[in-house]
Scaffold this motif. Structure first.
Motif, PDB file in Angstrom:
ATOM      1  N   ARG A   2       2.116   4.867   0.171  1.00 57.95           N
ATOM      2  CA  ARG A   2       1.511   6.026   0.805  1.00 57.95           C
ATOM      3  C   ARG A   2       1.865   7.278   0.008  1.00 57.95           C
ATOM      4  NH1 ARG A   2      -0.441   3.584   5.135  1.00 57.95           N
ATOM      5  NH2 ARG A   2      -1.508   5.438   5.876  1.00 57.95           N
ATOM      6  N   GLU A   7      -4.569   9.073   5.277  1.00 55.32           N
ATOM      7  CA  GLU A   7      -3.686  10.214   5.529  1.00 55.32           C
ATOM      8  C   GLU A   7      -4.416  11.537   5.295  1.00 55.32           C
ATOM      9  OE1 GLU A   7       0.305  10.289   4.611  1.00 55.32           O
ATOM     10  OE2 GLU A   7       0.675   8.183   5.102  1.00 55.32           O
ATOM     11  N   ALA A  50      -0.894   7.007  -4.778  1.00 55.09           N
ATOM     12  CA  ALA A  50      -0.868   6.193  -3.565  1.00 55.09           C
ATOM     13  C   ALA A  50      -1.996   5.182  -3.624  1.00 55.09           C
ATOM     14  CB  ALA A  50      -1.038   7.078  -2.326  1.00 55.09           C
ATOM     15  N   ARG A  61       0.853  -1.187   0.000  1.00 52.25           N
ATOM     16  CA  ARG A  61       0.000   0.000   0.000  1.00 52.25           C
ATOM     17  C   ARG A  61       0.888   1.236   0.000  1.00 52.25           C
ATOM     18  NH1 ARG A  61      -5.268  -0.997   0.879  1.00 52.25           N
ATOM     19  NH2 ARG A  61      -5.950  -2.907   1.928  1.00 52.25           N
ATOM     20  N   ALA A  82      -4.631   3.896   1.912  1.00 54.96           N
ATOM     21  CA  ALA A  82      -3.562   4.633   2.591  1.00 54.96           C
ATOM     22  C   ALA A  82      -3.723   6.133   2.369  1.00 54.96           C
ATOM     23  CB  ALA A  82      -2.202   4.158   2.089  1.00 54.96           C
TER      24      ALA A  82
END
Length: 623
Positions: A213, A352, A344, A211, A348
C-alpha cells in the motif's frame, strides 16, 4: 535429515511442480507446464525428468525456441502474472533462440522460466558440439547472452547449488516489481548427476503475491495534487490489469469524473463505453485523449512505463504547469517525469486514492468536453469501419467486421506492424483482457504462439491472432503445435504485400519505402515489380490448419463468423485494400521521434528533415 536421491534435472522438475502463488486468498500453481525442444544438451537431463514426472509436470512440444517463450508469455499475461511456464532447450542455437523471447518477457515485466542446456561443467571434452570457445574466458558460454535480458540468471555447476538458485528464481518470478525472464543455465553433465536432496526441498511452497500500500506521505501529496487540479487525466497502463485493478479504477473514475486514457498495455482497463474512457493515448492515441493530454495540468499514471509512444517522444504534455503523479509497483517507474511517486500495488493505491478523494469531482464543463470529444471520435471510428459488402476491405474495415462479431469473451492478440496503431485508435475493448497487444517489444512473430499460450490459459474462449503477411512469414511454425494440441486459435492473415507499417514510416522520413514491399525487383533494381506469388493461405493449410479465404467484406463477415464458431485451429486469409484508395483509419494524433538524415540530396529526405526539425522543438524535459 530425510533425503531422496535424484538427478539435478529430476529434482528441479519435482521442485517446480510444488510451487504455488497466492493473492487475495486464491492459490494457483506457479509453473503450469514446460515447453521443450530436445537436443543433446537437455534430452538426457530435463527430457528424462519430464518423462519421469509426466504426471506432475505437463509437457508441451514446440517448433521454435523463441516461439515457445512467446507462448509462455501469452500464458503469463492471461494469468495476470500469477502463473508462468518453463521453457527448456538444448545448448547452442536452441539456447540463443531464447534471447528475443526473453527480452520481450523482461521488457513487458512478464514471468517466464528459461532452462537452457549448457556445455559440460566438468569439461571432459572441450569443445563439445555447438560450444562457443572464448579464449579469454573458459567459463563463458552462449547462455551468457541471456544475462542482460534476464531478471535473474544463474549457472548450476554443482548439484547442491540448485537449491538456493531455484529458490531465488521463483522469488523473482513471483515478485511483481522484479519479474521477467528468469534463466537457470544447466550444464548437460550436471543435469544428469545424482545428489541426496533434502525432502523438504520438494514440499509444497506458497509464494504470497502481496499488495503493498502507498505510504501516508506519498498518498497525501498525491491527493493534494489531484484536488488542486482543474484538468486531471489518468493514464492507465498494463499494471492496472496485472494487479486486477480494473474495478478500483472504474470506481475512482466514476466518483471523480477524471477521464482515463490507456496505453497499449492498459487498453481495456476501462471497458469501451464507460463514461470516463477516452481511448488510447500518445502517437497511436485518439484525438480526444491526446487533446486532454496536451491541456492537462495533472497526469496520474497508473501502472505505466511512460514509453515514447505514450509521451509522443516527450512532446505530448504541453501545459507549462503540468505535474505528474505516478502510481506504480516499481520505484523506477514511479519516479519518471519527475513525478510525485506513489510506490504501491495498483489496486491498493487506487482504492486508497478513492477513499482520500471523497467529495472531489472535476467540473461539469470538463466532463462535457471530453465526453463530446469521445462522441466525435466514435463517429470517425465508425466511418473507418464502414465499407461496401462487395468491396475488398481495408485493414480498418477488417477490424470493423470483427467488431460486429465478438463479445466480451473474445481475446485479440497482436504485436507488430500497422495493426497495433489501428487497434489502439479504433478497437472497442469489451472486457479487461480482450485487448492483448504486445507493444513493449513489438515483436514480429509473437501473435500465433502467444495465442496458443492464451488459449491454454483461457480454455473455451475465442482467441484471435491478427497478423500481417510480414509477421506471418516471420514465425508461423507454431501452427503445427496448435494443430497437434488441438488448440482452436483463430489466425487472421492480412495480406498487403510487404511491411506496411515500416513502409509508411519509411515514406515519412524520406526513405521512399525502400526495401519494404514484397515484390519482384524492377528494371531499376528496386522492389517495385509485381507482387510475389506467395500463397500464405496454402502455407497455413500445409501446416494442418483449416483455411477460409475472403475476397470481399461480405466474404470476410461469413469467414470470421465461421472461424469464431470453429472448434479446430482456423485461418482466415484476406487481401486488404490500401487506405490510399479508400477511407482508412484516422492519422496519428501525436508525433513519434524517428530521426531523419540531417544531410541528403533527395527532395523527399530534405522535406522530411524540415518537418522533423519543427517537431523536435516541442520536446520537453519534465523536471
Amino acid at each position: 535429515m530425510s533425503t531422496e536421491r535424484l538427478t539435478v534435472a529430476q529434482a528441479l522438475v519435482r521442485f517446480l511442480a510444488c510451487q504455488y502463488t497466492e493473492r487475495d486468498g486464491v492459490r494457483q500453481r506457479l509453473i503450469g507446464a514446460t515447453w521443450g525442444i530436445f537436443g543433446h544438451g537437455n534430452v538426457a537431463g530435463i527430457g528424462q525428468a519430464l518423462v519421469e514426472y509426466a504426471d506432475d509436470m505437463p509437457y508441451l512440444q514446440g517448433r521454435n525456441e523463441q516461439a515457445m517463450v512467446h507462448a509462455a508469455v501469452g500464458w503469463a499475461r492471461q494469468s495476470n502474472r500469477l502463473s508462468a511456464q518453463a521453457v527448456t532447450t538444448s545448448i547452442g542455437p536452441g539456447a540463443t533462440n531464447l534471447v528475443t523471447g526473453a527480452a520481450l518477457a523482461t521488457v513487458n515485466r512478464l514471468p517466464v522460466l528459461l532452462l537452457p542446456g549448457d556445455t559440460f561443467a566438468t569439461r571432459p571434452a572441450d569443445p563439445v558440439l555447438q560450444q562457443l570457445e572464448v579464449p579469454w574466458a573458459g567459463d563463458l558460454s552462449v547462455n551468457d547472452c541471456l544475462r542482460p535480458v534476464s531478471k535473474y540468471f544463474d549457472r548450476i555447476t554443482r548439484p547442491e547449488a540448485l537449491i538456493p538458485a531455484a529458490l531465488a528464481a521463483v522469488r523473482t518470478l513471483t515478485d511483481p516489481a522484479e519479474t521477467g525472464a528468469v534463466t537457470l543455465a544447466l550444464p548437460q553433465d550436471v543435469q544428469a548427476e545424482a545428489y541426496d536432496w533434502p525432502v523438504a526441498f520438494f514440499a509444497d511452497r506458497v509464494w504470497p503475491v502481496r499488495r503493498p500500500r502507498p505510504d501516508a506521505a506519498g498518498l497525501s501529496a498525491a491527493v493534494h495534487a489531484i484536488r488542486d487540479a482543474a484538468r486531471p487525466l489518468i493514464v492507465a497502463g498494463g499494471g492496472v490489469k496485472h494487479s486486477g485493478a480494473e474495478t478500483a479504477l472504474r470506481v475512482l473514475a466514476a466518483a471523480t469524473g477524471i477521464p482515463v486514457a490507456a496505453t497499449q498495455a492498459g487498453k481495456g482497463a476501462l471497458p469501451h463505453g464507460h463514461p470516463s474512457d477516452v481511448g488510447g493515448i500518445g502517437h497511436t492515441g485518439t484525438a480526444v485523449a491526446d487533446h486532454l493530454a496536451r491541456t492537462a495540468d495533472l497526469v496520474v499514471g497508473v501502472g505505466t512505463r511512460l514509453t515514447d509512444f505514450t509521451t509522443a517522444s516527450g512532446t505530448l504534455f504541453e501545459n507549462p504547469g503540468v505535474r505528474f503523479v505516478n502510481l506504480n509497483i516499481t520505484g523506477f517507474d514511479a519516479h519518471k517525469l519527475a513525478a510525485l511517486p506513489l510506490v504501491a500495488d495498483a489496486r491498493a493505491g487506487l482504492e486508497e486514492l478513492r477513499a482520500a478523494l471523497d467529495g472531489f469531482g472535476v467540473a461539469p464543463a470538463y466532463e462535457h468536453e471530453y465526453r463530446a470529444g469521445r462522441e466525435r471520435w466514435e463517429a470517425r471510428v465508425s466511418a473507418a469501419y464502414t465499407g461496401r459488402e462487395d468491396a475488398r476491405p481495408t485493414q480498418a474495415q477488417v477490424l470493423g467486421v470483427l467488431d460486429t462479431l465478438v463479445t466480451e469473451d473474445d481475446i485479440l492478440i497482436n504485436a507488430a506492424g500497422s495493426l497495433p496503431g489501428d487497434l489502439h485508435k479504433l478497437w472497442r475493448a469489451r472486457s479487461a483482457d480482450q485487448y492483448h497487444v504486445e507493444y513493449g517489444y513489438s515483436c514480429m512473430g509473437y501473435e500465433i504462439p502467444a495465442a496458443i499460450g492464451v488459449a491454454l490459459a483461457a480454455p473455451g474462449r475465442p482467441v484471435w491472432a491478427l497478423v500481417g503477411d510480414g509477421t506471418y512469414l516471420m514465425n508461423p511454425t507454431e501452427i503445427v503445435t496448435a494443430v497437434q494440441e488441438d488448440v482452436p486459435i483463430k489466425v487472421v492473415v492480412l495480406q498487403n504485400h510487404g511491411y506496411a507499417s515500416i513502409g509508411s514510416l519509411s515514406e515519412s522520413v524520406g526513405a521512399e519505402r525502400y526495401g519494404t514491399a514484397y515484390r519482384y525487383r524492377a528494371a531499376d533494381r528496386t522492389y517495385t515489380g509485381p507482387p510475389l506469388p506467395v500463397d500464405l493461405a496454402a502455407n497455413a493449410a500445409s501446416l494442418g490448419m483449416r483455411v477460409l479465404r475472403a475476397r470481399t467484406i461480405g466474404d470476410l463477415r461469413e469467414a470470421l463468423a465461421d472461424a469464431r464458431a470453429a472448434t479446430v485451429p482456423t485461418c482466415v486469409y484476406v487481401e486488404t485494400e490500401t487506405p490510399d484508395t479508400v477511407s482508412g483509419p484516422p492519422p496519428a494524433e501525436a508525433w513519434w521521434d524517428v530521426p531523419v538524415a540531417e544531410t541528403a540530396t533527395r527532395p523527399s529526405t530534405v522535406k522530411a528533415r524540415e518537418q522533423y526539425d519543427r517537431h523536435v522543438t516541442a520536446r520537453r524535459r519534465h523536471l
